[in-house]
Structure formats: structure tokens, C-alpha cells
Design a protein around this motif. Structure first.
Motif, PDB file in Angstrom:
ATOM      1  N   THR A  63      -8.011 -11.906   5.245  1.00 40.08           N
ATOM      2  CA  THR A  63      -8.580 -11.269   4.175  1.00 40.08           C
ATOM      3  C   THR A  63      -7.509 -10.386   3.610  1.00 40.08           C
ATOM      4  N   SER A  64      -7.710  -9.741   2.383  1.00 43.09           N
ATOM      5  CA  SER A  64      -6.851  -8.682   2.093  1.00 43.09           C
ATOM      6  C   SER A  64      -6.896  -7.419   2.521  1.00 43.09           C
ATOM      7  N   GLU A  65      -8.105  -7.377   3.166  1.00 43.66           N
ATOM      8  CA  GLU A  65      -8.699  -6.049   3.702  1.00 43.66           C
ATOM      9  C   GLU A  65      -7.670  -5.377   4.950  1.00 43.66           C
ATOM     10  N   PRO A  66      -7.447  -4.285   4.991  1.00 42.47           N
ATOM     11  CA  PRO A  66      -6.582  -3.919   6.248  1.00 42.47           C
ATOM     12  C   PRO A  66      -7.564  -3.739   7.437  1.00 42.47           C
ATOM     13  N   LEU A  67      -8.015  -4.584   8.309  1.00 44.18           N
ATOM     14  CA  LEU A  67      -8.714  -4.472   9.235  1.00 44.18           C
ATOM     15  C   LEU A  67      -8.164  -4.527  10.451  1.00 44.18           C
ATOM     16  N   VAL A 125      -2.535  -6.241   5.959  1.00 41.62           N
ATOM     17  CA  VAL A 125      -2.010  -5.349   4.865  1.00 41.62           C
ATOM     18  C   VAL A 125      -1.148  -5.994   4.050  1.00 41.62           C
ATOM     19  N   ILE A 126      -1.247  -5.972   2.628  1.00 43.42           N
ATOM     20  CA  ILE A 126      -0.278  -6.384   1.885  1.00 43.42           C
ATOM     21  C   ILE A 126       0.697  -5.597   1.491  1.00 43.42           C
ATOM     22  N   LEU A 127       2.163  -5.797   1.562  1.00 44.21           N
ATOM     23  CA  LEU A 127       3.160  -4.947   1.545  1.00 44.21           C
ATOM     24  C   LEU A 127       3.861  -5.127  -0.068  1.00 44.21           C
ATOM     25  N   LYS A 128       3.854  -3.943  -0.570  1.00 52.08           N
ATOM     26  CA  LYS A 128       4.143  -4.146  -2.019  1.00 52.08           C
ATOM     27  C   LYS A 128       5.652  -3.613  -2.052  1.00 52.08           C
ATOM     28  N   PHE A 169       0.743  -0.581  14.833  1.00 56.14           N
ATOM     29  CA  PHE A 169      -0.479  -0.234  14.685  1.00 56.14           C
ATOM     30  C   PHE A 169      -0.810   1.319  14.423  1.00 56.14           C
ATOM     31  N   ARG A 170       0.195   1.871  13.579  1.00 58.95           N
ATOM     32  CA  ARG A 170      -0.027   3.011  13.081  1.00 58.95           C
ATOM     33  C   ARG A 170      -0.066   3.135  11.629  1.00 58.95           C
ATOM     34  N   GLY A 171      -0.923   4.012  11.022  1.00 51.47           N
ATOM     35  CA  GLY A 171      -0.785   4.117   9.485  1.00 51.47           C
ATOM     36  C   GLY A 171      -1.975   3.030   9.055  1.00 51.47           C
ATOM     37  N   TRP A 172      -2.582   2.307   9.720  1.00 53.51           N
ATOM     38  CA  TRP A 172      -3.878   1.399   9.331  1.00 53.51           C
ATOM     39  C   TRP A 172      -4.797   2.129   8.753  1.00 53.51           C
ATOM     40  N   HIS A 173      -5.280   3.205   8.961  1.00 54.93           N
ATOM     41  CA  HIS A 173      -6.315   3.938   8.640  1.00 54.93           C
ATOM     42  C   HIS A 173      -6.075   4.479   7.230  1.00 54.93           C
ATOM     43  N   ARG A 174      -4.885   5.048   7.031  1.00 57.33           N
ATOM     44  CA  ARG A 174      -4.497   5.350   5.849  1.00 57.33           C
ATOM     45  C   ARG A 174      -4.228   4.116   4.647  1.00 57.33           C
ATOM     46  N   ALA A 175      -3.969   3.084   5.161  1.00 56.45           N
ATOM     47  CA  ALA A 175      -4.023   1.915   4.408  1.00 56.45           C
ATOM     48  C   ALA A 175      -5.642   1.466   3.898  1.00 56.45           C
ATOM     49  N   GLN A 176      -6.424   1.699   4.850  1.00 53.96           N
ATOM     50  CA  GLN A 176      -7.873   1.430   4.598  1.00 53.96           C
ATOM     51  C   GLN A 176      -8.481   2.522   3.542  1.00 53.96           C
ATOM     52  N   ILE A 211      -6.577   4.131   1.310  1.00 55.62           N
ATOM     53  CA  ILE A 211      -5.990   3.951  -0.069  1.00 55.62           C
ATOM     54  C   ILE A 211      -6.762   2.846  -0.620  1.00 55.62           C
ATOM     55  N   ARG A 212      -6.988   1.684   0.132  1.00 54.82           N
ATOM     56  CA  ARG A 212      -7.897   0.561  -0.579  1.00 54.82           C
ATOM     57  C   ARG A 212      -9.262   0.745  -0.824  1.00 54.82           C
ATOM     58  N   ARG A 213      -9.891   1.742  -0.114  1.00 52.78           N
ATOM     59  CA  ARG A 213     -11.231   2.087  -0.646  1.00 52.78           C
ATOM     60  C   ARG A 213     -11.147   2.900  -1.759  1.00 52.78           C
ATOM     61  N   LEU A 214     -10.229   3.904  -1.842  1.00 57.02           N
ATOM     62  CA  LEU A 214     -10.124   4.784  -3.008  1.00 57.02           C
ATOM     63  C   LEU A 214      -9.735   4.041  -4.313  1.00 57.02           C
ATOM     64  N   GLY A 215      -9.025   2.847  -4.266  1.00 56.96           N
ATOM     65  CA  GLY A 215      -8.529   2.215  -5.353  1.00 56.96           C
ATOM     66  C   GLY A 215      -9.811   1.202  -5.746  1.00 56.96           C
ATOM     67  N   SER A 216     -10.547   0.815  -4.868  1.00 56.93           N
ATOM     68  CA  SER A 216     -11.774   0.217  -5.138  1.00 56.93           C
ATOM     69  C   SER A 216     -12.737   1.195  -6.205  1.00 56.93           C
ATOM     70  N   ILE A 217     -12.968   2.269  -5.545  1.00 57.24           N
ATOM     71  CA  ILE A 217     -13.660   3.210  -6.243  1.00 57.24           C
ATOM     72  C   ILE A 217     -13.273   3.552  -7.639  1.00 57.24           C
TER      73      ILE A 217
END
Length: 88
Positions: free
Chosen positions: A15-19, A34-37, A51-58, A60-66
């Protein structure tokens, strides 16, 4: 929707979700990524691979959806400003 992947014979679905934790739905393993831009620093890539920074990526993804849901015109303008054309 993910349930239909198993019906189609798909055993692994990215998926494109950072899980961080794979999830099994029926016969299909759901794997996050995580999709690298453009502009992502090598240091950030090293962090994600370790495996550091994944919670931040999650987050940011949620804030973008909101933002996309609550403020569609502003979000569209943000995307236009942040998107670069790919060189031919």
C-alpha cells in the motif's frame, strides 16, 4: 477493497500507507511503504531504512488526508506548488 485482493489471487500487496507491521487479510499480506518524494535527504532515507521516522511519516500522511478533506481548494493549491515536473 483489500479483501478482494485475495480473491484475485494476490498474495502480497504493497500500500502507499506507511505501515510498520504487515497485516494479513484473508490470504493476502498487506505491506506498508513510504513514498520518497523529490528533495528527500539521504539522511532521512537512512533513518527510514533503519526504521526511524516512520511515526512521523504516518502523522504527515494523516494530516494530509485531513487537509484534503477539510480544505480541498487549499490542498490542491499546496499540491500544485509542491509538485515538480519530471524531466523527459
Amino acid at each position: 477493497m483489500l479483501e478482494s485482493a485475495g480473491d484475485a489471487g494476490i498474495r502480497y500487496l504493497f500500500t502507499s500507507e506507511p505501515l510498520l507491521t504487515p497485516e494479513r487479510i484473508g490470504d493476502t499480506w498487506i505491506l506498508g511503504r513510504v513514498i520518497l518524494k523529490a528533495g528527500v535527504s539521504p539522511a532521512m532515507i537512512r533513518q527510514l531504512v533503519a526504521f526511524r521516522g516512520w511515526h512521523r511519516a504516518q502523522l504527515i500522511r494523516r494530516l494530509g488526508s485531513i487537509a484534503r478533506t477539510l480544505f480541498p481548494p487549499l490542498y490542491a493549491q499546496y499540491v500544485r506548488l509542491r509538485t515538480r515536473e519530471r524531466p523527459s
